[in-house]
Design a protein around this motif. Structure first.
Motif, PDB file in Angstrom:
ATOM      1  N   VAL A   1       0.722  -1.225   0.134  1.00  0.00           N
ATOM      2  CA  VAL A   1      -0.073  -0.060   0.088  1.00  0.00           C
ATOM      3  C   VAL A   1       0.680   1.158  -0.068  1.00  0.00           C
ATOM      4  CG1 VAL A   1      -1.655   1.378   1.306  1.00  0.00           C
ATOM      5  CG2 VAL A   1      -1.835  -1.059   1.256  1.00  0.00           C
ATOM      6  N   GLN A   2       0.547   1.994  -0.633  1.00  0.00           N
ATOM      7  CA  GLN A   2       1.352   3.237  -0.766  1.00  0.00           C
ATOM      8  C   GLN A   2       0.750   4.092   0.317  1.00  0.00           C
ATOM      9  OE1 GLN A   2       3.653   4.810  -2.973  1.00  0.00           O
ATOM     10  NE2 GLN A   2       4.149   2.927  -3.828  1.00  0.00           N
ATOM     11  N   MET A   3       1.501   4.703   1.216  1.00  0.00           N
ATOM     12  CA  MET A   3       0.820   5.415   2.388  1.00  0.00           C
ATOM     13  C   MET A   3       0.606   6.910   1.893  1.00  0.00           C
ATOM     14  SD  MET A   3       0.415   3.286   4.557  1.00  0.00           S
ATOM     15  CE  MET A   3       1.049   1.569   5.127  1.00  0.00           C
ATOM     16  N   ALA A   4       1.144   7.254   0.664  1.00  0.00           N
ATOM     17  CA  ALA A   4       1.017   8.583   0.522  1.00  0.00           C
ATOM     18  C   ALA A   4      -0.386   8.890   0.004  1.00  0.00           C
ATOM     19  CB  ALA A   4       2.152   8.928  -0.646  1.00  0.00           C
ATOM     20  N   LEU A   5      -1.226   7.788  -0.275  1.00  0.00           N
ATOM     21  CA  LEU A   5      -2.458   8.152  -0.749  1.00  0.00           C
ATOM     22  C   LEU A   5      -3.419   8.619   0.382  1.00  0.00           C
ATOM     23  CD1 LEU A   5      -4.833   7.596  -2.766  1.00  0.00           C
ATOM     24  CD2 LEU A   5      -5.085   5.249  -1.826  1.00  0.00           C
ATOM     25  N   THR A   6      -3.962   9.758   0.004  1.00  0.00           N
ATOM     26  CA  THR A   6      -4.780  10.741   0.960  1.00  0.00           C
ATOM     27  C   THR A   6      -6.129  10.463   0.958  1.00  0.00           C
ATOM     28  OG1 THR A   6      -3.115  12.564   0.729  1.00  0.00           O
ATOM     29  CG2 THR A   6      -5.377  13.038   1.647  1.00  0.00           C
ATOM     30  N   ALA A   7      -6.718  10.049   2.098  1.00  0.00           N
ATOM     31  CA  ALA A   7      -8.282   9.972   2.141  1.00  0.00           C
ATOM     32  C   ALA A   7      -8.901  10.937   2.595  1.00  0.00           C
ATOM     33  CB  ALA A   7      -8.365   8.523   2.849  1.00  0.00           C
ATOM     34  N   ILE A   8     -10.271  11.037   2.004  1.00  0.00           N
ATOM     35  CA  ILE A   8     -11.064  12.274   2.547  1.00  0.00           C
ATOM     36  C   ILE A   8     -12.366  11.455   2.777  1.00  0.00           C
ATOM     37  CG2 ILE A   8     -12.521  14.337   1.948  1.00  0.00           C
ATOM     38  CD1 ILE A   8     -10.403  15.338   0.271  1.00  0.00           C
ATOM     39  N   VAL A   9     -12.962  11.741   3.959  1.00  0.00           N
ATOM     40  CA  VAL A   9     -14.279  11.167   4.474  1.00  0.00           C
ATOM     41  C   VAL A   9     -15.297  12.395   4.625  1.00  0.00           C
ATOM     42  CG1 VAL A   9     -15.765   9.864   6.203  1.00  0.00           C
ATOM     43  CG2 VAL A   9     -13.234   9.159   5.921  1.00  0.00           C
ATOM     44  N   PRO A  10     -15.927  12.625   3.598  1.00  0.00           N
ATOM     45  CA  PRO A  10     -17.005  13.758   3.395  1.00  0.00           C
ATOM     46  C   PRO A  10     -18.369  13.321   4.356  1.00  0.00           C
ATOM     47  CG  PRO A  10     -17.287  12.488   1.551  1.00  0.00           C
ATOM     48  CD  PRO A  10     -16.231  11.895   2.380  1.00  0.00           C
ATOM     49  N   ALA A  11     -18.378  14.079   5.397  1.00  0.00           N
ATOM     50  CA  ALA A  11     -19.348  13.551   6.384  1.00  0.00           C
ATOM     51  C   ALA A  11     -20.163  14.782   7.153  1.00  0.00           C
ATOM     52  CB  ALA A  11     -19.008  12.370   7.224  1.00  0.00           C
ATOM     53  N   ALA A  43      -6.589  -0.533   6.178  1.00  0.00           N
ATOM     54  CA  ALA A  43      -5.987  -0.642   4.969  1.00  0.00           C
ATOM     55  C   ALA A  43      -4.585  -0.158   4.680  1.00  0.00           C
ATOM     56  CB  ALA A  43      -7.044  -0.146   3.849  1.00  0.00           C
ATOM     57  N   GLY A  44      -4.162   0.439   5.992  1.00  0.00           N
ATOM     58  CA  GLY A  44      -2.850   1.106   5.729  1.00  0.00           C
ATOM     59  C   GLY A  44      -2.931   2.437   5.535  1.00  0.00           C
ATOM     60  N   LEU A  45      -3.923   3.270   5.592  1.00  0.00           N
ATOM     61  CA  LEU A  45      -3.703   4.607   5.219  1.00  0.00           C
ATOM     62  C   LEU A  45      -3.648   5.395   6.747  1.00  0.00           C
ATOM     63  CD1 LEU A  45      -6.768   5.288   2.794  1.00  0.00           C
ATOM     64  CD2 LEU A  45      -4.543   4.657   2.298  1.00  0.00           C
ATOM     65  N   THR A  46      -2.748   6.518   6.544  1.00  0.00           N
ATOM     66  CA  THR A  46      -2.554   7.307   7.643  1.00  0.00           C
ATOM     67  C   THR A  46      -2.643   8.719   7.441  1.00  0.00           C
ATOM     68  OG1 THR A  46      -0.200   7.716   6.429  1.00  0.00           O
ATOM     69  CG2 THR A  46      -0.443   5.770   8.185  1.00  0.00           C
ATOM     70  N   GLU A  47      -2.975   9.151   6.232  1.00  0.00           N
ATOM     71  CA  GLU A  47      -3.439  10.454   6.021  1.00  0.00           C
ATOM     72  C   GLU A  47      -4.890  10.653   5.475  1.00  0.00           C
ATOM     73  OE1 GLU A  47      -2.042  14.680   5.539  1.00  0.00           O
ATOM     74  OE2 GLU A  47      -1.113  12.742   6.344  1.00  0.00           O
ATOM     75  N   ILE A  48      -5.860  10.703   6.595  1.00  0.00           N
ATOM     76  CA  ILE A  48      -7.100  10.774   6.539  1.00  0.00           C
ATOM     77  C   ILE A  48      -7.901  12.182   7.105  1.00  0.00           C
ATOM     78  CG2 ILE A  48      -9.130   9.596   7.405  1.00  0.00           C
ATOM     79  CD1 ILE A  48      -7.632   7.130   7.801  1.00  0.00           C
ATOM     80  N   TYR A  49      -8.642  12.691   6.360  1.00  0.00           N
ATOM     81  CA  TYR A  49      -9.322  13.916   6.615  1.00  0.00           C
ATOM     82  C   TYR A  49     -10.848  13.745   6.862  1.00  0.00           C
ATOM     83  CZ  TYR A  49      -4.968  16.498   5.063  1.00  0.00           C
ATOM     84  OH  TYR A  49      -3.897  16.953   4.954  1.00  0.00           O
ATOM     85  N   LEU A  50     -11.192  14.413   7.740  1.00  0.00           N
ATOM     86  CA  LEU A  50     -12.835  14.205   7.942  1.00  0.00           C
ATOM     87  C   LEU A  50     -13.280  15.626   7.483  1.00  0.00           C
ATOM     88  CD1 LEU A  50     -15.472  13.078   8.822  1.00  0.00           C
ATOM     89  CD2 LEU A  50     -14.733  13.446  11.197  1.00  0.00           C
ATOM     90  N   PRO A  95      -4.991  20.173  -1.105  1.00  0.00           N
ATOM     91  CA  PRO A  95      -4.872  20.731  -2.546  1.00  0.00           C
ATOM     92  C   PRO A  95      -3.656  20.489  -3.127  1.00  0.00           C
ATOM     93  CG  PRO A  95      -4.345  22.441  -0.722  1.00  0.00           C
ATOM     94  CD  PRO A  95      -4.890  21.276   0.058  1.00  0.00           C
ATOM     95  N   THR A  96      -2.449  19.842  -2.412  1.00  0.00           N
ATOM     96  CA  THR A  96      -1.491  19.382  -2.936  1.00  0.00           C
ATOM     97  C   THR A  96      -1.457  17.899  -3.203  1.00  0.00           C
ATOM     98  OG1 THR A  96      -0.172  19.243  -0.955  1.00  0.00           O
ATOM     99  CG2 THR A  96      -0.179  21.366  -2.242  1.00  0.00           C
ATOM    100  N   ALA A  97      -2.363  17.042  -2.635  1.00  0.00           N
ATOM    101  CA  ALA A  97      -2.292  15.782  -2.818  1.00  0.00           C
ATOM    102  C   ALA A  97      -2.362  15.341  -4.362  1.00  0.00           C
ATOM    103  CB  ALA A  97      -3.464  15.107  -2.181  1.00  0.00           C
ATOM    104  N   ASP A  98      -1.806  14.374  -4.913  1.00  0.00           N
ATOM    105  CA  ASP A  98      -1.443  13.771  -6.103  1.00  0.00           C
ATOM    106  C   ASP A  98      -2.688  12.788  -6.467  1.00  0.00           C
ATOM    107  OD1 ASP A  98       0.643  15.271  -7.080  1.00  0.00           O
ATOM    108  OD2 ASP A  98       2.003  13.803  -6.096  1.00  0.00           O
TER     109      ASP A  98
END
Length: 223
Positions: A1-11, A43-50, A95-98
């Motif tokens: 898993v690429q930990m650089a992947l950024t997740a957004i949870v829109p809630a 799933a291995g993600l560390t960069e998560i935004y709510l 805004p800078t996430a790939d």
């Protein structure tokens, strides 16, 4: 898993049809938001935004060990165009996430974030996005009540021979920056479709919430 992947949870906290749908208890003391965040972390993600419009939700984000971003009110209404909604929230959060994993909470039955992410990492070179879909076989009729992929009477076929259709519940999408810029939608111009298995439910009413809770409880073991 690429930990650089950024997740957004829109809630958002406000919900017209199902009050407090995203944050009230859904299963075993946890809300829909908490369950999705837990699955993303597993799933291995560390960069998560709510993303939420109410400041007090920041305490939940802090407890979950994720980042809280207060959503602009203009991005909360149902009349906000989807491209403005997605681009606006991504711009507020990262805004800078790939690459962004857009993880909605309306389909709690989906568990396979690890498989979804791993498949993307292996094949993303030729795609600008990846989207969760569910294959379905059923006796569908079109708008003129004509059978789709089968016939009446002597032209009936067995259910296992029916054509496969796909349901798009907007459960989760991975979007490259180029997809966000070009379409501002859950699906880019070159999507990699990820076929999920099992049941799904799109929580849109109080009845959906109750049914989803029963389905979830029936397929999980309470610690």
């Amino acid at each position: 898993v690429q930990m650089a992947l950024t997740a957004i949870v829109p809630a958002k906290l406000s919900s017209i049809r199902v009050p407090n749908k995203n944050y009230r208890e859904f299963f075993n003391g946890k809300s829909l938001v908490e369950l999705v965040v837990e699955k993303l972390k597993n799933a291995g993600l560390t960069e998560i935004y709510l993303s939420c419009e109410v400041d007090t939700v920041s305490t939940l984000a802090e407890r979950l060990g994720i980042k809280f971003v207060k959503r602009e009110q203009s991005l909360c209404g149902n009349d906000c165009p989807i491209p403005d909604y997605i681009r606006g929230i991504v711009n507020e959060c990262c805004p800078t996430a790939d690459e962004v994993l857009w993880a909605q909470v309306c389909d709690p039955m989906f568990d396979d974030y690890a498989g979804f992410i791993n498949t993307w990492e292996k094949r993303k070179e030729n795609y600008d996005s990846s989207v969760v879909i569910y294959p379905r076989k059923a006796y569908f009729l079109d708008q003129n009540f004509q059978p789709v992929g089968f016939g009446f009477g002597n032209w009936h076929i067995k259910s296992q021979c029916l054509p496969t259709h796909y349901q798009l519940p907007f459960t989760a999408s991975i979007l490259k920056k180029e997809a966000i810029e070009s379409t501002g939608y859950f699906v880019g111009n070159k999507p990699l479709w990820y076929e999920a298995s099992g049941m799904m439910v799109d929580i849109d009413t109080e009845e959906d919430f109750a049914i989803a809770g029963a389905m979830y409880a029936a397929t999980r073991k309470v610690p």
